[in-house]
Design an enzyme around this catalytic site. Structure first.
Site, PDB file in Angstrom:
ATOM      1  CG  HIS A  18      -1.837   1.177   1.287  1.00 11.74           C
ATOM      2  ND1 HIS A  18      -2.788   1.326   2.269  1.00 11.74           N
ATOM      3  CD2 HIS A  18      -1.933   2.291   0.518  1.00 11.74           C
ATOM      4  CE1 HIS A  18      -3.425   2.471   2.101  1.00 11.74           C
ATOM      5  NE2 HIS A  18      -2.910   3.079   1.043  1.00 11.74           N
ATOM      6  CG  HIS A  20      -1.121   6.227  -2.757  1.00  5.38           C
ATOM      7  ND1 HIS A  20      -2.350   6.139  -3.374  1.00  5.38           N
ATOM      8  CD2 HIS A  20      -1.315   5.770  -1.477  1.00  5.38           C
ATOM      9  CE1 HIS A  20      -3.251   5.672  -2.513  1.00  5.38           C
ATOM     10  NE2 HIS A  20      -2.652   5.431  -1.349  1.00  5.38           N
ATOM     11  NE  ARG A  69       4.143  21.589 -17.234  1.00  8.12           N
ATOM     12  CZ  ARG A  69       3.959  22.846 -17.536  1.00  8.12           C
ATOM     13  NH1 ARG A  69       4.322  23.288 -18.725  1.00  8.12           N
ATOM     14  NH2 ARG A  69       3.416  23.675 -16.672  1.00  8.12           N
ATOM     15  N   GLY A 168      -9.021   7.881  -2.661  1.00  7.53           N
ATOM     16  CA  GLY A 168      -9.696   9.176  -2.566  1.00  7.53           C
ATOM     17  C   GLY A 168     -10.517   9.275  -1.289  1.00  7.53           C
ATOM     18  CG  HIS A 197      -7.472   3.679  -0.479  1.00  9.12           C
ATOM     19  ND1 HIS A 197      -6.675   3.036  -1.386  1.00  9.12           N
ATOM     20  CD2 HIS A 197      -6.643   4.513   0.226  1.00  9.12           C
ATOM     21  CE1 HIS A 197      -5.424   3.454  -1.246  1.00  9.12           C
ATOM     22  NE2 HIS A 197      -5.369   4.351  -0.279  1.00  9.12           N
ATOM     23  CD  GLU A 200      -7.389   7.275   4.546  1.00  9.24           C
ATOM     24  OE1 GLU A 200      -7.963   7.219   3.443  1.00  9.24           O
ATOM     25  OE2 GLU A 200      -6.277   7.808   4.697  1.00  9.24           O
ATOM     26  CG  ASP A 278      -1.392   6.016   2.564  1.00 11.65           C
ATOM     27  OD1 ASP A 278      -1.756   5.479   1.501  1.00 11.65           O
ATOM     28  OD2 ASP A 278      -2.144   6.718   3.255  1.00 11.65           O
TER      29      ASP A 278
HETATM   30  N1  ADE Z   1      -4.357   8.800  -2.022  1.00 10.62           N
HETATM   31  C1  ADE Z   1      -3.114   8.921  -1.513  1.00 10.62           C
HETATM   32  N2  ADE Z   1      -3.128   8.698  -0.187  1.00 10.62           N
HETATM   33  C2  ADE Z   1      -4.428   8.448   0.154  1.00 10.62           C
HETATM   34  C3  ADE Z   1      -5.091   8.146   1.357  1.00 10.62           C
HETATM   35  N3  ADE Z   1      -4.444   8.048   2.523  1.00 10.62           N
HETATM   36  N4  ADE Z   1      -6.434   7.956   1.326  1.00 10.62           N
HETATM   37  C4  ADE Z   1      -7.111   8.056   0.168  1.00 10.62           C
HETATM   38  N5  ADE Z   1      -6.530   8.331  -1.001  1.00 10.62           N
HETATM   39  C5  ADE Z   1      -5.198   8.522  -1.014  1.00 10.62           C
HETATM   40 ZN    ZN Z   2      -3.496   4.918   0.393  1.00  9.82          ZN
END
Ligand code: ADE
Ligand code: ZN
Length: 333
Positions: A18, A20, A69, A168, A197, A200, A278
């Site tokens: 997990h 990003h 870009r 999101g 996700h 949270e 994360d």
């Molecule tokens: N995108 C990046 N980090 C996130 C998070 N903690 N929760 C939801 N979307 C995300």
């Molecule tokens: Zn996340």
């Protein structure tokens, strides 16, 4: 118990499941890109990574990714990610990329995946860890936009892409499981895995929807399942793993302290839990640091650490041969 030894934790064979790409840019790199493209910084460099909560954080991702870009910049971001994994001692990563944050890549998903793949291939040739891509929908997207992403992924069948993801803000989006059920069903039929996700910015009902409506193979965060024993029981019964990110939950204000964080209660209840970062650059953490924080806060011994690392390997979307190698290395740690 002595303070955990970070170099020993770096040597613990494990995967990160997990994380990003959007959260892996260091401040000096963002400043360099902003200067190159004549974009203004939202605040001074020293305070660049100060966030008020999840909504503010997600807006920041739009700004940061909007600086990227060119194909070369995307490939550089992918290559940098592989170096970050290697520094943390992870042997594999499932990396989430959400195209909605990248305004210069709108309607260019195949090109975007190709540029990222070039960066990962170059990294793998240098002996850096293998990376699988989880292409992510945004909770506030429409069903039509989601269907289009799935159409493109199915047509492309790119070997780098291992899963469909969704992330999101569920607090602003409301209950969206039904809206995305068809996209996730079609992704699964095309052989993609599913990571969602939930739990949270939503409560336990979001985790239940992730399982029952989206068919999640894995849940990102999922921590608020703890608020409903029937959802915890469902996770245990189906052995659905949670990709938990302790520091993220503190910085983005899901829990006030690690002592109040439910990771250890979930683990002891029989839920498969892994530890993750994360958005490590933006949240100021690293994978080995997350393991160390938990070991210290919850008094975890080597057996627990090995169990959590094993969950990260089993929960990952790595190929079976790589998983088998990691299992064997883990037994010798
Ligand atoms: N995108 C990046 N980090 C996130 C998070 N903690 N929760 C939801 N979307 C995300
Ligand atoms: Zn996340």
């Amino acid at each position: 118990m002595p303070a955990p030894d970070l170099s020993r934790l770096r040597a613990l064979p494990r995967a990160e499941v997990h994380v990003h790409l959007e959260g892996c840019f260091d401040a000096p790199l963002l400043e360099r890109w902003a200067r190159r493209h004549g974009e203004t910084m939202p605040r001074p460099l020293e305070r660049l990574f100060e966030f008020q909560g999840l909504a503010d954080f997600l807006d920041f991702l739009d700004w940061a990714c909007g600086l990227v870009r060119t194909r070369e910049e995307l490939a550089e971001a992918a290559h940098d990610f592989s170096r970050r994994m290697d520094r943390s001692g992870a042997s594999y990563a499932d990396l989430i990329v959400n195209p909605t944050h990248w305004r210069h890549w709108v309607a260019r998903l195949p090109e975007m995946i190709d540029a990222l793949d070039a960066g990962f291939r170059a990294a793998e040739q240098e002996g850096l860890p293998r990376v699988g891509l989880c292409i992510s929908l945004l909770r506030t997207q429409s069903a039509q936009a989601a269907a289009q992403v799935v159409d493109e992924l199915v047509a492309l069948r790119h070997p780098r892409v291992v899963a469909l993801s969704i992330d999101g803000n569920e607090a602003t989006a409301g209950r969206t499981g039904p809206r995305f059920a068809d996209a996730f069903r079609r992704a699964a039929a095309a052989g993609l895995r599913r990571t969602v996700h939930a739990g949270e910015s939503s409560g336990p009902e979001g985790v239940r929807d992730a399982i029952e409506l989206l068919g999640a193979d894995r849940i990102d965060h999922g921590v608020r399942a703890i608020e409903d024993p029937s959802v915890v029981a469902l996770l245990v019964e189906r052995q659905i793993p949670l990709g938990i990110c302790p520091t993220s939950n503190l910085v983005l204000k899901v829990y006030p302290s690690l002592e109040e964080h439910p990771i250890d209660r979930l683990r002891r209840a029989g839920v498969p839990v892994s530890i993750n970062t994360d958005d490590p650059a933006l949240l100021g953490t690293s994978l080995e640091r997350e393991y160390a924080l938990c070991a210290e806060a919850f008094g975890w011994d080597d057996e627990v650490l090995r169990d959590v690392a094993r969950t990260s390997i089993e929960a990952s979307f790595a190929e079976n041969a790589l998983k088998a190698q990691l299992r064997e290395r883990l037994a010798g740690w």
